[in-house]
Structure formats: C-alpha cells, structure tokens
Design an enzyme around this catalytic site. Structure first.
Site, PDB file in Angstrom:
ATOM      1  N   ASP A  32       2.245  15.324  21.177  1.00 35.81           N
ATOM      2  CA  ASP A  32       2.503  14.495  20.000  1.00 35.81           C
ATOM      3  C   ASP A  32       3.743  13.653  20.268  1.00 35.81           C
ATOM      4  OD1 ASP A  32       2.365  13.426  17.504  1.00 35.81           O
ATOM      5  OD2 ASP A  32       2.843  15.249  16.404  1.00 35.81           O
ATOM      6  N   ASP A 140      -1.042   8.290  19.092  1.00 36.68           N
ATOM      7  CA  ASP A 140       0.136   9.008  19.586  1.00 36.68           C
ATOM      8  C   ASP A 140      -0.062  10.522  19.645  1.00 36.68           C
ATOM      9  OD1 ASP A 140       0.016   9.457  16.866  1.00 36.68           O
ATOM     10  OD2 ASP A 140       2.118   9.014  16.476  1.00 36.68           O
ATOM     11  N   GLU A 141      -1.310  10.974  19.735  1.00 35.97           N
ATOM     12  CA  GLU A 141      -1.563  12.406  19.636  1.00 35.97           C
ATOM     13  C   GLU A 141      -2.842  12.755  20.400  1.00 35.97           C
ATOM     14  OE1 GLU A 141      -2.338  15.674  16.036  1.00 35.97           O
ATOM     15  OE2 GLU A 141      -2.146  13.529  15.593  1.00 35.97           O
TER      16      GLU A 141
END
Length: 423
Positions: A32, A140-141
């Site tokens: 993350d 973003d993960e």
C-alpha cells in the site's frame, strides 16, 4: 509448499495435507503506497518534502467546490483528510499562496492522474517482477502471492526487498503487510503506517488480531463497527471472533460470518489477478548515472530479452515496443514504436529497443527499461514478422514530468511522433 531444493519453485502437496492446511502456508503481501498522490507530487517537486501537502480540486479562486484526494501526514496533523470538502481543508490548513506567513499553511496541488498512473506503472512493474501472482486493487494498492518465491523463515527479508526496490527505483514509499491471507495482510500493512513493514506468520495470526479495535478488521467500516459495539458489545477483533455466528448472520447476512472469520484469521480467498495484463516490462537502475553508451545498450539488450521471454511464456502478442530512460534525478523519458499488427519476435524487441535508445546514447541515465504493450492473447499463427516493414511503424515520444509540453520532430521513417505516457 516450497521445494527445499529450490525455494523459487513450488513443490508437491505432501500426502495427508488438506487444502485448508496448505492455505495456511500461503505467504501474501499487501503493498500500500503511503499518501500516494502527495508522494508523486514530492517526486517531481522535491522541495515539498516534509511540508503539509494537499492534493485535490476546488481550492483555486473561482472554483465552485471540490474535495481532498490525498493529504500528506503533515497535513493530517491539521485535521485535513481524504474525501474532505476542500472548503473544510482550507479552513483547517490555509493555502500558503494566499497567506502572508507560511506558518500553519499548506501547499495545494491539483490532481494529475496521468502522472500518478505513470509512477504507479513503475511500482507495478516491480511487483510483477517480485511475484508470479499479483492482484492490483487500485492505483496505489496490490496483493502479491509469493508462496512460491520465498519461505516464512525469510519472508521479512523478502518483503523488505520489495519495499526497498520501490523506494530506490521509483522514489516513493510503501507500507507492506505479510500474512497467510489477503485480509490479514491488509490489516498488517495498515498497522504501522507510514513506511511500515509488519510480518504476521500463521502461528502468530490470532494473537496479532485479537487486541485490535474491531474497525481494523478488513471490511469493518465505521458504521458496522458502531453497530457491532451497540448491538453485540464487540470492541475488539477478539470479541468479534467470539461472537455468535448465527446472530451475526441474522443481523448482517452473509457478511456477518465472513467478518467473524476474518477476525479469527480465516480467509480462503486466492490472490487472483484482475483481467489480463496490458503490458510486460522490465527496468533496471544503475549504481550511478551512466553516460557511456555501451553499458546502457547492454542493459537494454538484457531487459529486452527478458521481456520478450516473458511475453512468449505468457502466450502474448504485442503491437508496441518501448523503452524508458530516466535522467537524474527523476526526469522520465520514453520512446515507443507501434507495429502494423500483433507480433511475437524477441529479436525485434531487442533491435527496436536499441534503436529507440540511440537518442539517449550521450545522455546521463540512472535507469533504463523495456516494455511491450497493446497485448493480445491469441494463437500465434500470425506472429511471423517476415512481412513487417520496419519503416512503417509509428514512433511515440514521451517526455517526463519535467516537460509535458515538448513535442518531438517526426522520425526519419515518416512515422508520426506524439507525447504520451509510458503505461
């Protein structure tokens, strides 16, 4: 299970070992990115480091309204949060450009999704290089199943390697959680932000989860947490793990028992990719910026061969071949050439990549990369390049974030050059 003779290869399941037992041997990473949009802005504006940064829309004079997309941890200290109305953010943290004194003010930047996508693509290239199975959840993960790449005895070192590659090669920071399943890995990555690394082996999972506030269990939002407290006297994950399964099902439907299972450390979901990949790429950074053309050519040749091999193993055809050359500190330049049709030819990837690299032979470069994109996964009976005319491709020139208005001249073969992102 891991083959003891080769920890990168899967071994056969032992006789008598059930799938449930085997699932506990899984090693899942949740990666993350910390305050990703703000981190991207700091990447192109290093002077924003350690400053309160707010990325959002609606803060310019005359804007009717907007919201915060991301707030750096420094901005959060003033009460600015993601999804907050921009008017509230400005009340709590005035915009520095509008203030006489910089104290207690923040730096506001507009959302630039094209740029963030380009940075995220670099991160995801590393993730796909570190794991055979990657589930991209958002920009973003992502979840990585690295069971066949490492072992619990060295899982922390493996995860640290992933973190360090992201920071060293891309310039942004990630928090990583390691656990036997997806929901627990998510909890672990959130546990020590920012720049966190939390490893929870199977034997420690229940003990790790039990004391946590119930809202830290993946899938328990503020409303559900309040209902669990008010109606079931559930305060912690341990309380939820011990709650009556039937009562939870009556109140929350199937989701109730599922959350109880997660609180007990049980989650049998497999890490599965979402759809087919859009590209294959490999990148490599030099120890220091290199000007000599030969090391750059050798590196690009090696990367091109690796990318072509990956595409062949995946049964992929590609219509676009591209390179990346990163000038210090993080000025990203890319060049791409589109082919008349989908092909599969490793030698062409090497030759094209080297031709595109020629523009950067005399330029100091800190990292290079090669990518094939516009993929199709079909029978390769039309993969021959005998009829391909090397002069008929369209070359695409991509400038870095430092210069998005630049346009390249048309190439000598008559192709059209345009500015685009390397994605």
């Amino acid at each position: 299970m891991v083959d003891p003779e080769d920890p990168t290869r899967p071994g056969e399941r032992l006789p008598g070992v059930s799938p449930a037992q085997d699932a506990q041997d899984r090693i899942v990473l949740h990666v993350d990115m910390d305050c990703f949009y703000a981190a991207c802005e700091r990447l192109r504006e290093p002077e924003l480091r350690d400053e309160p940064v707010v990325v959002g829309m609606g803060y310019e004079p005359g804007d009717d309204g907007g919201a915060v997309a991301t707030a750096s941890y420094e901005a959060r200290e003033y009460g600015v949060e993601s999804a907050q109305a921009i008017t509230t953010a400005l009340e709590r943290l005035p915009r520095r450009a509008d203030a006489d004194d910089s104290a207690g003010t923040g730096l506001y930047r507009p959302v630039d999704l094209d740029y963030y996508d380009a940075v995220a693509s670099d991160v995801k290239d590393i993730l796909h290089d570190c794991a055979d199975t990657v589930r991209e959840v958002s920009i973003d993960e992502a979840y990585l199943d690295v069971t066949d790449r490492t072992d619990w005895s060295v899982a922390e070192g493996f995860a640290r390697h992933v973190k360090q590659r992201i920071e060293r090669e891309v310039g942004v920071v990630a928090s990583v959680g390691v656990a036997p399943n997806m929901s627990a890995a998510k909890v672990a990555s959130d546990h020590d932000k920012p720049d966190g690394l939390v490893v929870v082996p199977p034997a420690e999972l229940r003990g790790f989860l039990e004391p946590l506030p119930v809202e830290e269990i993946h899938g328990v939002g503020p409303v559900t947490a309040r209902e669990l407290r008010d109606e079931f006297d559930v305060e912690t994950a341990g309380d939820l793990a011990a709650a009556d399964r039937r009562a939870l099902a009556e109140r929350f439907g199937d989701r109730g028992p599922e959350l109880r299972d997660r609180a007990r450390g049980n989650d049998d979901r497999a890490v599965t990719p979402r759809g087919l990949p859009k590209s294959f790429s490999r990148e490599s950074a030099f120890g220091e910026a290199v000007t000599d053309p030969e090391p750059k050519r050798e590196q690009v040749r090696t990367l091109a061969e690796a990318v072509a091999d990956r595409a062949e193993r995946e049964g992929a055809l590609y219509r676009t071949i591209g390179i990346k050359a990163v000038e210090p500190p993080f000025d990203v330049n890319t060049r791409e050439r589109s082919l008349p049709g989908p092909v599969a030819d490793g030698q062409l990837v090497v030759e094209t990549a080297l031709e595109l690299l020629a523009e950067f032979e005399a330029v100091a470069v800190r990292k290079v990369g090669v990518r094939v994109s516009n993929l199709s996964f079909t029978e390769r009976n039309q993969a021959s390049l005998d009829s391909w005319d090397s002069g008929g491709g369209r070359e695409t020139a991509t400038g870095g974030s430092q210069d998005r208005s630049r346009r390249s001249e048309a190439d000598g073969s008559g192709g059209q050059s345009t500015l685009t992102d390397f994605q």
